[in-house]
Design a protein around this motif. Sequence first.
Motif, short mmCIF file in Angstrom:
data_model
loop_
_atom_site.label_atom_id
_atom_site.label_comp_id
_atom_site.label_asym_id
_atom_site.label_seq_id
_atom_site.Cartn_x
_atom_site.Cartn_y
_atom_site.Cartn_z
N PHE A 229 50.43 33.44 1.26
CA PHE A 229 50.26 32.02 1.45
C PHE A 229 51.01 31.53 2.67
O PHE A 229 51.99 32.12 3.10
CB PHE A 229 50.74 31.25 0.21
N ALA A 230 50.55 30.40 3.20
CA ALA A 230 51.21 29.80 4.35
C ALA A 230 52.64 29.44 4.02
O ALA A 230 52.98 29.10 2.90
CB ALA A 230 50.44 28.54 4.77
N ALA A 231 53.47 29.59 5.02
CA ALA A 231 54.90 29.26 4.89
C ALA A 231 55.62 30.17 3.92
O ALA A 231 56.64 29.82 3.35
CB ALA A 231 55.08 27.80 4.49
N ALA A 232 55.09 31.36 3.70
CA ALA A 232 55.67 32.24 2.69
C ALA A 232 57.07 32.70 3.05
O ALA A 232 57.82 33.14 2.18
CB ALA A 232 54.77 33.46 2.49
N THR A 233 57.41 32.63 4.30
CA THR A 233 58.74 33.10 4.68
C THR A 233 59.78 32.00 4.71
O THR A 233 60.96 32.27 4.95
CB THR A 233 58.68 33.75 6.08
N ALA A 234 59.35 30.76 4.48
CA ALA A 234 60.31 29.65 4.52
C ALA A 234 61.16 29.62 3.27
O ALA A 234 60.67 29.86 2.18
CB ALA A 234 59.56 28.33 4.66
N ARG A 235 62.44 29.30 3.42
CA ARG A 235 63.34 29.21 2.28
C ARG A 235 63.38 27.78 1.75
O ARG A 235 63.40 26.83 2.50
CB ARG A 235 64.75 29.64 2.67
N ALA A 236 63.45 27.68 0.44
CA ALA A 236 63.63 26.36 -0.16
C ALA A 236 65.09 25.95 0.00
O ALA A 236 65.96 26.76 0.27
CB ALA A 236 63.27 26.41 -1.65
N SER A 237 65.36 24.67 -0.18
CA SER A 237 66.72 24.18 -0.08
C SER A 237 67.59 24.79 -1.17
O SER A 237 67.17 24.95 -2.30
CB SER A 237 66.72 22.66 -0.22
N VAL A 238 68.80 25.16 -0.79
CA VAL A 238 69.72 25.74 -1.77
C VAL A 238 70.14 24.70 -2.79
O VAL A 238 70.36 24.99 -3.95
CB VAL A 238 70.96 26.32 -1.04
N ALA A 239 70.25 23.46 -2.37
CA ALA A 239 70.72 22.41 -3.26
C ALA A 239 69.58 21.94 -4.15
O ALA A 239 68.60 21.38 -3.69
CB ALA A 239 71.24 21.24 -2.43
N SER B 21 65.50 42.67 -8.36
CA SER B 21 66.78 42.00 -8.64
C SER B 21 67.61 41.86 -7.37
O SER B 21 68.25 40.82 -7.14
CB SER B 21 67.56 42.79 -9.70
N ARG B 22 67.60 42.89 -6.52
CA ARG B 22 68.36 42.81 -5.26
C ARG B 22 67.78 41.74 -4.35
O ARG B 22 68.51 40.99 -3.70
CB ARG B 22 68.36 44.17 -4.55
N TRP B 23 66.44 41.67 -4.29
CA TRP B 23 65.81 40.64 -3.48
C TRP B 23 66.23 39.25 -3.94
O TRP B 23 66.56 38.38 -3.13
CB TRP B 23 64.28 40.75 -3.58
N ILE B 24 66.21 39.04 -5.23
CA ILE B 24 66.53 37.72 -5.78
C ILE B 24 67.99 37.37 -5.54
O ILE B 24 68.32 36.26 -5.10
CB ILE B 24 66.19 37.67 -7.29
N ASP B 25 68.87 38.31 -5.81
CA ASP B 25 70.31 38.04 -5.65
C ASP B 25 70.70 37.80 -4.19
O ASP B 25 71.74 37.20 -3.91
CB ASP B 25 71.13 39.20 -6.23
N ALA B 26 69.86 38.28 -3.27
CA ALA B 26 70.17 38.08 -1.84
C ALA B 26 69.78 36.68 -1.36
O ALA B 26 70.13 36.30 -0.24
CB ALA B 26 69.44 39.13 -0.99
N GLU B 27 69.08 35.92 -2.19
CA GLU B 27 68.64 34.58 -1.82
C GLU B 27 69.58 33.54 -2.41
O GLU B 27 69.82 33.54 -3.62
CB GLU B 27 67.21 34.34 -2.33
N PRO B 28 70.11 32.62 -1.61
CA PRO B 28 71.10 31.66 -2.11
C PRO B 28 70.55 30.67 -3.13
O PRO B 28 71.31 30.11 -3.91
CB PRO B 28 71.58 30.95 -0.84
N ASP B 29 69.22 30.46 -3.13
CA ASP B 29 68.64 29.48 -4.05
C ASP B 29 68.06 30.13 -5.31
O ASP B 29 67.47 29.44 -6.14
CB ASP B 29 67.58 28.66 -3.34
N LEU B 30 68.22 31.46 -5.43
CA LEU B 30 67.71 32.17 -6.60
C LEU B 30 68.84 32.95 -7.27
O LEU B 30 69.81 33.32 -6.62
CB LEU B 30 66.58 33.14 -6.20
N ARG B 31 68.67 33.23 -8.55
CA ARG B 31 69.68 34.01 -9.26
C ARG B 31 69.01 34.81 -10.36
O ARG B 31 68.12 34.32 -11.05
CB ARG B 31 70.74 33.09 -9.88
N VAL B 32 69.43 36.07 -10.53
CA VAL B 32 68.93 36.91 -11.62
C VAL B 32 69.62 36.48 -12.90
O VAL B 32 70.84 36.62 -13.06
CB VAL B 32 69.18 38.41 -11.34
N ALA B 33 68.85 35.97 -13.85
CA ALA B 33 69.39 35.55 -15.14
C ALA B 33 69.48 36.72 -16.10
O ALA B 33 70.36 36.77 -16.97
CB ALA B 33 68.52 34.45 -15.74
N ALA B 34 68.57 37.70 -15.94
CA ALA B 34 68.57 38.90 -16.77
C ALA B 34 67.62 39.90 -16.15
O ALA B 34 66.67 39.54 -15.46
CB ALA B 34 68.14 38.59 -18.20
N SER B 35 67.89 41.18 -16.41
CA SER B 35 67.03 42.27 -15.95
C SER B 35 66.86 43.24 -17.11
O SER B 35 67.82 43.87 -17.53
CB SER B 35 67.66 42.98 -14.74
#
Length: 383
Positions: free
Chosen positions: A3-13, A35-49
């Motif tokens: 999808f368009a803008a797929a590389t853009a990051r959402a706001s961390v806040a 899990s590594r991909w998610i944890d590397a993003e400031p606006d995402l967090r792994v809740a469980a794996s």
Amino acid sequence: MSFAAATARASVATPSGPIRVMVVDDSVVIRGMISRWIDAEPDLRVAASVRTGLEAVQTLERANPDVVVLDIEMPDLDGISALPQLLAKKRDLVVIMASTLTRRNAEISFKALSLGAADYVPKPESTREAGAADTFKRDLLFKIRQFGARLRRPVHAPSIVPAPAPEKARVVPPPAAHAPISLRPFGLTAPRVLLIGSSTGGPQALLTLVAEIGPVIDRVPVLITQHMPPTFTTILAEHLGRASGRPAHEGVDGEAIVPGRIYLAPGGRHMRIMRKGAGAAIALDDGPQINFCKPAVDPMFASAIEVWQSGVLAVVLTGMGSDGMRGGKAIVEAGGSVIAQDEATSVVWGMPGAAAQAGICAAVLPLDQIGPKVVRMFSGGRA
């Protein structure tokens, strides 16, 4: 599917902090990679794996994720069996199915959508495949962000400014968020073809729509571009045929376009329309992605003008990005008309929202009103 803008990051806040994600996959390699991909993003967090659907159900309340990435084939409890149990425990949970591109998995993914899954992402056959892991990562993170953010913001019904008189119709630039949407008059020419573009949430919307427009399909050709990979489009065409009671299949390069049939762009190829004698034919294009998509809606919309000029009616359904907006603008400038699905009934109001906010739409309607409106348009109604 991209999808368009797929590389853009959402706001961390965000009002509730990072988007919480549960990863469910029996492959330790895939589970660890995601899990590594998610944890590397400031606006995402792994809740469980976790490795099975059963573990996901048992862990859900404690982990309290916003989004679950759910594999299909797992021991103890597979993804399609775990899905309804997860949704029963948390009604607003977003579940994204992840599966490899086999016919069986595609069929299961379609069933998952009907059971309440928000979307799916095709997994690469091998993470060693060149570019495959990067595409998977980009699409997955983008969808997690889009769906997670949607949970945290209310849907605002936009103000609709009625269409002016035909001589005052104009295309306006995109307004600020929640600004009034200006409608333009429907084209003066009776439509001779129906074009539909869709993406995220599109399969269910398409099945609903084609079931309501049988009289239109009988009279004119219907061409659809849905952002989907190969195999998935083959199965979607079969579902469209059953839902409509009319012939539906993936477009074939060079085949004549005739009334009474539904033509679906095949996954991985753009579907354009070309002149063929006194009629029209399908032209498949294996060129680069457009709007980060292949197939893309814009080339289908824009190419239709060469054959049907002002006799084009286009519908933009739910989906991420803005694909269809530029092609829709070309249709309107040629004298045709565009209808967009409204925000309240869209899974994601990206594509229809872009069309609506660009001022190119003659109507912005809930999904259940689009079918009846289309039937009236092809029966001579203009309002």
